[in-house]
Design a protein around this motif. Structure first.
Motif, PDB file in Angstrom:
ATOM      1  N   LYS A 253       0.834  -1.205   0.000  1.00  0.00           N
ATOM      2  CA  LYS A 253       0.000   0.000   0.000  1.00  0.00           C
ATOM      3  C   LYS A 253       0.871   1.258   0.000  1.00  0.00           C
TER       4      LYS A 253
ATOM      5  N   GLU B  42       3.967   1.560  -1.029  1.00  0.00           N
ATOM      6  CA  GLU B  42       4.665   1.641  -2.305  1.00  0.00           C
ATOM      7  C   GLU B  42       3.717   2.139  -3.400  1.00  0.00           C
ATOM      8  N   PHE B  43       2.500   1.596  -3.423  1.00  0.00           N
ATOM      9  CA  PHE B  43       1.515   2.010  -4.421  1.00  0.00           C
ATOM     10  C   PHE B  43       1.159   3.493  -4.273  1.00  0.00           C
TER      11      PHE B  43
ATOM     12  N   ALA C  63       3.932   5.780  -5.456  1.00  0.00           N
ATOM     13  CA  ALA C  63       4.017   5.809  -6.922  1.00  0.00           C
ATOM     14  C   ALA C  63       2.852   6.603  -7.507  1.00  0.00           C
ATOM     15  N   PHE C  64       1.665   6.432  -6.947  1.00  0.00           N
ATOM     16  CA  PHE C  64       0.483   7.142  -7.437  1.00  0.00           C
ATOM     17  C   PHE C  64       0.644   8.650  -7.228  1.00  0.00           C
TER      18      PHE C  64
ATOM     19  N   ALA D  95      -6.373   2.504 -10.653  1.00  0.00           N
ATOM     20  CA  ALA D  95      -4.923   2.340 -10.569  1.00  0.00           C
ATOM     21  C   ALA D  95      -4.569   1.194  -9.622  1.00  0.00           C
ATOM     22  N   ALA D  96      -5.298   1.055  -8.520  1.00  0.00           N
ATOM     23  CA  ALA D  96      -5.047  -0.035  -7.578  1.00  0.00           C
ATOM     24  C   ALA D  96      -5.324  -1.383  -8.242  1.00  0.00           C
TER      25      ALA D  96
ATOM     26  N   TRP E 262      -2.429  -2.032 -10.604  1.00  0.00           N
ATOM     27  CA  TRP E 262      -1.240  -2.355  -9.803  1.00  0.00           C
ATOM     28  C   TRP E 262      -1.286  -3.815  -9.367  1.00  0.00           C
ATOM     29  N   GLN E 263      -2.444  -4.227  -8.838  1.00  0.00           N
ATOM     30  CA  GLN E 263      -2.578  -5.604  -8.367  1.00  0.00           C
ATOM     31  C   GLN E 263      -2.501  -6.585  -9.540  1.00  0.00           C
TER      32      GLN E 263
ATOM     33  N   SER F 271      -0.824  -6.228 -12.227  1.00  0.00           N
ATOM     34  CA  SER F 271       0.579  -6.345 -12.635  1.00  0.00           C
ATOM     35  C   SER F 271       1.344  -7.248 -11.676  1.00  0.00           C
ATOM     36  N   ARG F 272       1.016  -7.184 -10.396  1.00  0.00           N
ATOM     37  CA  ARG F 272       1.668  -8.055  -9.411  1.00  0.00           C
ATOM     38  C   ARG F 272       1.249  -9.509  -9.610  1.00  0.00           C
TER      39      ARG F 272
END
Length: 90
Positions: free
Chosen positions: A11, A13-14, A17-18, A42-43, A46-47, A49-50
């Motif tokens: 969280k 890190e996200f 970056a955001f 965006a969340a 992000w998830q 991509s992970r």
């Protein structure tokens, strides 16, 4: 995925970056529906991509001198990778 479902490290890190990209974070998004939708999208990305990344670790060598150290190092790598929200292949 909601940012509230992310592990604390992910969280942070996200959100960093955001904020760096868009100039606002969670508090501003809660006051504005468009910003909240943008943060949620965006969340999700992000998830996703992970989830797409699965890291393979090397096989444990034949049992011999030092294999215990190899296994311990391999487990430490697994934990560090998973702490970043990535998956490790079985």
């Amino acid at each position: 995925m909601s940012i509230h479902d992310m592990p604390d490290g992910m969280k942070s890190e996200f959100l960093a970056a955001f904020r760096a990209e868009f100039g606002f974070g969670e508090m501003t998004a809660t006051a504005n529906d468009d910003a909240a939708a943008m943060l949620k999208s965006a969340a999700w990305a992000w998830q996703a991509s992970r989830d797409a990344v699965v890291v393979g670790l090397p096989e444990t060598p034949n049992r011999g001198i030092g294999y215990g150290l190899f296994d311990a190092g391999k487990e430490a790598c697994r934990e560090a990778i998973e702490a970043k929200g990535l998956k490790v292949a079985p």
